[in-house]
Design a protein around this motif. Structure first.
Motif, PDB file in Angstrom:
ATOM      1  N   LEU A   1       3.053   3.470   0.350  1.00  0.00           N
ATOM      2  CA  LEU A   1       1.719   2.538   0.987  1.00  0.00           C
ATOM      3  C   LEU A   1       2.388   0.839   0.908  1.00  0.00           C
ATOM      4  N   ASP A   2       3.692   0.907   1.341  1.00  0.00           N
ATOM      5  CA  ASP A   2       4.096  -0.461   1.741  1.00  0.00           C
ATOM      6  C   ASP A   2       3.338  -0.791   3.065  1.00  0.00           C
ATOM      7  N   PHE A   3       2.774  -2.006   3.168  1.00  0.00           N
ATOM      8  CA  PHE A   3       1.971  -2.362   4.359  1.00  0.00           C
ATOM      9  C   PHE A   3       2.214  -3.858   4.564  1.00  0.00           C
ATOM     10  N   ASN A   4       1.779  -4.316   5.782  1.00  0.00           N
ATOM     11  CA  ASN A   4       2.014  -5.981   6.047  1.00  0.00           C
ATOM     12  C   ASN A   4       0.626  -6.169   6.608  1.00  0.00           C
TER      13      ASN A   4
ATOM     14  N   ALA B   1      -2.815  12.488   7.065  1.00  0.00           N
ATOM     15  CA  ALA B   1      -1.840  13.756   6.797  1.00  0.00           C
ATOM     16  C   ALA B   1      -0.443  13.543   6.293  1.00  0.00           C
ATOM     17  N   ASN B   2      -0.295  12.332   6.194  1.00  0.00           N
ATOM     18  CA  ASN B   2       1.028  11.626   5.754  1.00  0.00           C
ATOM     19  C   ASN B   2       1.222  12.146   4.077  1.00  0.00           C
ATOM     20  N   GLY B   3       2.470  12.266   3.604  1.00  0.00           N
ATOM     21  CA  GLY B   3       2.607  12.620   2.289  1.00  0.00           C
ATOM     22  C   GLY B   3       2.914  11.285   1.256  1.00  0.00           C
ATOM     23  N   TYR B   4       2.102  11.330  -0.055  1.00  0.00           N
ATOM     24  CA  TYR B   4       2.299  10.085  -0.806  1.00  0.00           C
ATOM     25  C   TYR B   4       2.990  10.555  -1.821  1.00  0.00           C
ATOM     26  N   GLU B   5       3.989   9.561  -2.442  1.00  0.00           N
ATOM     27  CA  GLU B   5       4.929   9.975  -3.533  1.00  0.00           C
ATOM     28  C   GLU B   5       4.464   8.632  -4.686  1.00  0.00           C
ATOM     29  N   GLY B   6       4.065   7.486  -4.118  1.00  0.00           N
ATOM     30  CA  GLY B   6       3.722   6.740  -5.063  1.00  0.00           C
ATOM     31  C   GLY B   6       5.151   5.675  -5.754  1.00  0.00           C
ATOM     32  N   LYS B   7       5.471   6.345  -6.560  1.00  0.00           N
ATOM     33  CA  LYS B   7       6.647   5.729  -7.479  1.00  0.00           C
ATOM     34  C   LYS B   7       6.446   4.524  -7.912  1.00  0.00           C
ATOM     35  N   GLY B   8       7.293   3.607  -8.272  1.00  0.00           N
ATOM     36  CA  GLY B   8       7.048   2.403  -8.820  1.00  0.00           C
ATOM     37  C   GLY B   8       6.663   1.344  -8.050  1.00  0.00           C
ATOM     38  N   VAL B   9       6.161   0.318  -8.556  1.00  0.00           N
ATOM     39  CA  VAL B   9       5.530  -1.007  -7.991  1.00  0.00           C
ATOM     40  C   VAL B   9       6.563  -1.868  -8.155  1.00  0.00           C
ATOM     41  N   PHE B  10       6.609  -3.216  -7.406  1.00  0.00           N
ATOM     42  CA  PHE B  10       7.642  -4.099  -7.531  1.00  0.00           C
ATOM     43  C   PHE B  10       8.705  -3.950  -6.686  1.00  0.00           C
ATOM     44  N   PHE B  11       8.689  -2.838  -5.780  1.00  0.00           N
ATOM     45  CA  PHE B  11      10.006  -2.421  -4.979  1.00  0.00           C
ATOM     46  C   PHE B  11      10.016  -3.456  -3.787  1.00  0.00           C
ATOM     47  N   TRP B  12      11.205  -3.328  -3.258  1.00  0.00           N
ATOM     48  CA  TRP B  12      11.693  -4.083  -2.211  1.00  0.00           C
ATOM     49  C   TRP B  12      11.054  -3.425  -0.773  1.00  0.00           C
TER      50      TRP B  12
ATOM     51  N   GLY C   1      -1.344  -8.101 -10.151  1.00  0.00           N
ATOM     52  CA  GLY C   1      -0.689  -8.962  -9.404  1.00  0.00           C
ATOM     53  C   GLY C   1      -1.448  -9.132  -8.008  1.00  0.00           C
ATOM     54  N   TYR C   2      -1.051 -10.080  -7.203  1.00  0.00           N
ATOM     55  CA  TYR C   2      -1.692 -10.556  -6.203  1.00  0.00           C
ATOM     56  C   TYR C   2      -1.110  -9.397  -5.077  1.00  0.00           C
ATOM     57  N   GLN C   3       0.083  -9.020  -5.263  1.00  0.00           N
ATOM     58  CA  GLN C   3       0.721  -7.851  -4.417  1.00  0.00           C
ATOM     59  C   GLN C   3       1.575  -7.109  -5.035  1.00  0.00           C
ATOM     60  N   PHE C   4       2.073  -5.884  -4.621  1.00  0.00           N
ATOM     61  CA  PHE C   4       2.661  -4.815  -5.586  1.00  0.00           C
ATOM     62  C   PHE C   4       4.070  -4.464  -5.072  1.00  0.00           C
ATOM     63  N   SER C   5       4.732  -5.327  -4.187  1.00  0.00           N
ATOM     64  CA  SER C   5       5.698  -5.193  -3.734  1.00  0.00           C
ATOM     65  C   SER C   5       6.757  -6.487  -3.584  1.00  0.00           C
ATOM     66  N   GLN C   6       8.016  -6.354  -3.179  1.00  0.00           N
ATOM     67  CA  GLN C   6       8.567  -7.522  -2.985  1.00  0.00           C
ATOM     68  C   GLN C   6       8.956  -7.604  -1.360  1.00  0.00           C
ATOM     69  N   SER C   7       9.261  -8.567  -0.834  1.00  0.00           N
ATOM     70  CA  SER C   7       9.775  -8.705   0.637  1.00  0.00           C
ATOM     71  C   SER C   7      10.981  -9.555   0.756  1.00  0.00           C
ATOM     72  N   ALA C   8      12.007  -8.901   1.116  1.00  0.00           N
ATOM     73  CA  ALA C   8      13.302  -9.484   1.392  1.00  0.00           C
ATOM     74  C   ALA C   8      13.178 -10.772   2.502  1.00  0.00           C
ATOM     75  N   SER C   9      12.414 -10.308   3.341  1.00  0.00           N
ATOM     76  CA  SER C   9      12.219 -11.194   4.654  1.00  0.00           C
ATOM     77  C   SER C   9      11.160 -12.324   4.770  1.00  0.00           C
ATOM     78  N   ALA C  10      10.388 -12.563   3.460  1.00  0.00           N
ATOM     79  CA  ALA C  10       9.531 -13.612   3.488  1.00  0.00           C
ATOM     80  C   ALA C  10      10.295 -14.959   3.546  1.00  0.00           C
ATOM     81  N   TRP C  11       9.752 -15.924   4.047  1.00  0.00           N
ATOM     82  CA  TRP C  11      10.238 -17.279   4.146  1.00  0.00           C
ATOM     83  C   TRP C  11       9.891 -17.930   3.006  1.00  0.00           C
TER      84      TRP C  11
ATOM     85  N   TYR D   1       7.836 -12.419 -10.048  1.00  0.00           N
ATOM     86  CA  TYR D   1       7.741 -11.811  -8.631  1.00  0.00           C
ATOM     87  C   TYR D   1       6.521 -12.488  -8.081  1.00  0.00           C
ATOM     88  N   GLU D   2       6.313 -12.477  -6.726  1.00  0.00           N
ATOM     89  CA  GLU D   2       4.868 -12.575  -6.174  1.00  0.00           C
ATOM     90  C   GLU D   2       4.134 -11.806  -6.880  1.00  0.00           C
TER      91      GLU D   2
END
Length: 505
Positions: free
Chosen positions: A171-174, A188-199, A251-261, A287-288
């Motif tokens: 569920l990475d989204f923008n 119909a997509n598959g969901y795995e979840g896994k950990g948060v704070f992912f890139w 947290g305010y978000q659940f992932s990290q973004s390598a492309s954020a300014w 992290y954010e």
């Protein structure tokens, strides 16, 4: 009830006069659309340039995504007065946007960075952004939209998820969703979840994420489909998964973004790591996704989902009430009625001074306490009504006192003390009306209606002139004051009748 019989009529008349003025003066003067300009000049009554969504300050804009108070006001007027024309007008706006102002997938041209230019008679987009869809705490009235166009509403909500979700497995989204995105498998997509704070590739802000899961949850309610609710719960739970044991703040978000300014285009990555991590002792994850950034509208959104879905919405109610309680226990300070800025592990950021410029401010910026304003009082009052949790009542009580409103009493029958001093910003805040109505619904005690009525008096005295509400020289189409008056009037006139839940203003 111990309310003068004519009082509710006075409030309805004030709201109706305001609406009638806007219906006459703010409608698209070309007659080509059913849309309304965002603002009028208070003196001349002529359309004024007003930009709700960072689109174009020089254009004559109509921003239906940011006119949801207006549309709800029209629907409420019909519910109270029985005059169908008000709601018909609101439905016409929804129908037009769903049928005439969408991409090929049904994704509406509205929201952050997108509006309609009434002079050019075409969709307008922010010049410094890509052509993208963005909703952040807009929370459209999907039940109104559904009545106007069921197929269009379903198509729209599905298009929102199709455009914004980048990776359905986690569920990475923008917050920005491209228009005309290729169709995917959707539910119909598959969901795995896994950990948060992912890139990931997106910025999974909760102010955008909540609009996503609100839309899917409402689609489940309106259509009877199970899959959208499954995905709404998965997305909402991603934020819950960021909570630290013993603290409970998300947290305010659940992932990290390598492309954020971080500092312009030259430095990119997690912006909290860049600007804050060097200032925090080792042993604290920075992290954010580990910053406490309370947004009461998000918690009210979850409560509204819980109320709308009944038993099926239980997880949303639980998550919201857990979150509010964690804020109160870990971060609230009654001495100055504020929340301490912190990491979600409880480490205080108060007084931390930035030593380099970046996303969180220029060099020298100091992290300060977050005032617990009327929006928090409303949130905790709503949370108490839907949970009965006495701690949430205590929080509402403390914040009311901190706002200078006096003592709201106790939920078990203890009567409120003297309320509402003669001055103070909170004394004329529409959010206090909504909060007091929540306490009234929770307890059935007329005292809270009387307090809300006092706030309404101050609101009318301070902002209602020439039969319309004014704000800094403007009559704003999305002014929440008339809607608050209508909800108060509904509660005054019939103890068992309430208008649909409001949580967004």
């Amino acid at each position: 009830m111990s309310i003068a019989r004519g009082r509710s009529g006075e409030l309805v008349r004030a709201a109706a006069d305001h609406a009638d003025y806007l219906l006459k003066r703010a409608a698209d003067r070309t007659g080509r659309t059913p849309l309304f300009v965002n603002a009028l000049d208070s003196d001349s009554g002529e359309p004024a340039r007003h930009d709700y969504d960072h689109v174009n300050k020089t254009a004559m804009l109509s921003s239906p995504a940011s006119q949801q108070n207006w549309l709800r006001t029209l629907a409420a007027l019909t519910a109270i007065t029985g005059q169908s024309g008000y709601r018909d007008t609101a439905e016409n706006v929804c129908r037009y946007m769903l049928r005439e102002q969408t991409d090929r997938n049904g994704l509406v041209y509205w929201g952050g960075h997108t509006a309609y230019d009434l002079e050019e008679q075409q969709a307008a987009f922010a010049a410094d952004k890509a052509l993208v869809h963005e909703l952040k705490c807009h929370y459209p009235d999907y039940e109104l939209m559904w009545t106007a166009d069921r197929a269009g509403t379903k198509r729209y909500i599905e298009a929102v998820w199709n455009a914004h979700i980048i990776d359905w497995t986690n569920l990475d989204f923008n917050r920005h969703g491209p228009y005309d995105a290729p169709h995917g498998a959707l539910w119909a997509n598959g969901y795995e979840g896994k950990g948060v704070f992912f890139w990931g590739s997106g910025l999974t802000f909760v102010n955008a994420g909540s609009d996503l899961y609100y839309g899917a949850a409402m689609l489940a309610k309106l259509s009877g489909e199970a899959a959208p609710l499954d995905w709404a719960e998965r997305l909402a739970e991603r934020y819950v998964e960021t909570r630290r044991s013993g603290v409970g703040i998300s947290g305010y978000q659940f992932s990290q973004s390598a492309s954020a300014w971080c500092d312009g285009p030259a430095v990119r990555g997690d912006r909290a790591q860049y600007q804050l991590a060097p200032l925090i002792p080792e042993g604290h994850t920075v992290y954010e996704s580990t910053l406490f950034k309370p947004r009461p509208a998000v918690q009210r959104c979850q409560l509204a989902i819980g109320e709308a879905l009944g038993a099926q919405g239980g997880r949303f109610r639980q998550w919201s009430c857990e979150e509010m309680a964690a804020w109160g226990r870990a971060a609230y300070r009654s001495a100055d009625n504020s929340f301490v800025p912190m990491l979600t592990d409880g480490w205080s950021l108060e007084g931390v001074t930035l030593d380099r410029k970046g996303y969180f401010g220029p060099k020298g910026t100091v992290f300060k306490a977050i005032p617990a304003g009327a929006e928090f009082f409303w949130m905790y009052a709503m949370g108490y009504r839907l949970s009965g949790d006495p701690f949430l009542w205590t929080m509402a009580k403390n914040i009311a006192s901190g706002l200078g409103l006096g003592d709201i009493g106790e939920p078990d029958g203890g009567m409120p003390g003297d309320m509402l001093p003669g001055s103070g910003l909170a004394a004329a805040d529409h959010r206090i009306i909504f909060g007091m109505l929540e306490l009234y619904k929770a307890t059935g005690r007329d005292a809270y209606i009387r307090i809300a009525d006092q706030v309404a008096d101050r609101l009318l005295a301070s902002r209602y002139h020439k039969r319309r509400f004014e704000t800094k020289g403007r009559v704003l189409i999305n002014d929440p004051a008339p809607l608050a008056l209508l909800h108060l009037a509904a509660a005054q006139s019939d103890a068992g009748h309430y208008l649909p839940c409001v949580f967004q203003t």
